[in-house]
Design a protein around this motif. Structure first.
Motif, PDB file in Angstrom:
ATOM      1  N   ASP A   5       8.225 -31.567  45.925  1.00 33.85           N
ATOM      2  CA  ASP A   5       7.659 -30.929  44.739  1.00 33.85           C
ATOM      3  C   ASP A   5       6.482 -31.742  44.193  1.00 33.85           C
ATOM      4  N   ARG A  65      13.875 -21.061  40.944  1.00 32.48           N
ATOM      5  CA  ARG A  65      12.506 -21.313  41.423  1.00 32.48           C
ATOM      6  C   ARG A  65      11.419 -20.986  40.406  1.00 32.48           C
ATOM      7  N   HIS A  66      11.594 -19.976  39.578  1.00 33.79           N
ATOM      8  CA  HIS A  66      10.557 -19.604  38.611  1.00 33.79           C
ATOM      9  C   HIS A  66      10.673 -20.370  37.300  1.00 33.79           C
ATOM     10  N   PHE A 120      18.676 -23.159  44.071  1.00 34.33           N
ATOM     11  CA  PHE A 120      17.252 -23.448  43.888  1.00 34.33           C
ATOM     12  C   PHE A 120      16.400 -22.185  43.990  1.00 34.33           C
ATOM     13  N   TRP A 121      16.842 -21.211  44.750  1.00 35.49           N
ATOM     14  CA  TRP A 121      16.133 -19.925  44.779  1.00 35.49           C
ATOM     15  C   TRP A 121      16.241 -19.253  43.410  1.00 35.49           C
ATOM     16  N   LEU A 135       9.035 -25.851  43.023  1.00 35.98           N
ATOM     17  CA  LEU A 135       9.898 -25.339  41.960  1.00 35.98           C
ATOM     18  C   LEU A 135       9.096 -24.404  41.074  1.00 35.98           C
TER      19      LEU A 135
END
Length: 194
Positions: A186, A133-134, A129-130, A194
């Motif tokens: 989220d 993230r973008h 997820f890191w 996210l």
């Protein structure tokens, strides 16, 4: 804002991280004593290969579908492998249910199994997820779903190396529960996670 690396490269990097996490955990927990024998059993081998393929294709799908110029059809990429994996899970649950007798499952093994699930799933989830993230804001639900499927599949693959209990169903529930929590957070913070 910097450009993201190509999705194939990012997926490849995550797969290397997943292999490293599983490798480190195999050194810590040790490989189950009957692993070589079990890998010669067609159903066990099929289930393990299907979970690895599911994890690989789901990771690729997450990175591809997270980009605006890619089709959302990428989200379906892991479906055939996941269907095969789920069929082997069902078979394992039925055969294990029939084989369970008094004293065959000990609480200590179940706790150890859950701790291994956490040790495998938490770092893989955090790193994936890191890395997303973008890019995941475009399709947060679909990307979160396939990313969670990837983590669940690799966690299940890892646990087949360490534990004699078939915990694939528990792993799926755990990872998709985590995905629901991530999507809920989220949604609550207007897609800022996210």
């Amino acid at each position: 804002m910097h450009r993201l690396r190509p999705p194939l490269l990012r997926a490849g990097l995550w797969l290397l991280v997943a292999a490293a996490v599983i490798g480190i955990l195999s050194l810590i927990f040790g490989i189950r004593p009957d692993c070589a024998r079990r890998l010669r059993e067609p159903m066990f081998l099929t289930g393990t290969a299907a979970s690895i393929l599911t994890g690989t294709l789901a990771a690729l799908a997450a990175f591809m579908a997270s980009l605006p110029d890619r089709s959302r059809l990428w989200l379906a990429l892991p479906a055939p492998a996941a269907a095969l994996w789920l069929c082997t899970i069902g078979y394992g649950c039925i055969s294990n249910w029939v084989a369970i007798g008094p004293g065959s499952i000990q609480a200590g093994e179940a706790v150890r199994c859950f701790c291994t699930l956490l040790a495998t799933g938490l770092p893989l989830t955090g790193i994936l997820f890191w890395m997303l993230r973008h890019a995941a804001a475009l399709r947060p639900r679909g990307v979160t779903f396939v990313a969670s499927l990837s983590v669940a599949a690799f966690t299940a693959s890892a646990l087949t190396l360490f534990h004699q209990l078939d915990t694939s169903l528990m792993i799926l529930l755990w990872n998709f529960g985590t995905a629901v929590v991530i999507l809920g957070i989220d949604h609550a913070v207007a897609r800022r996670v996210l």
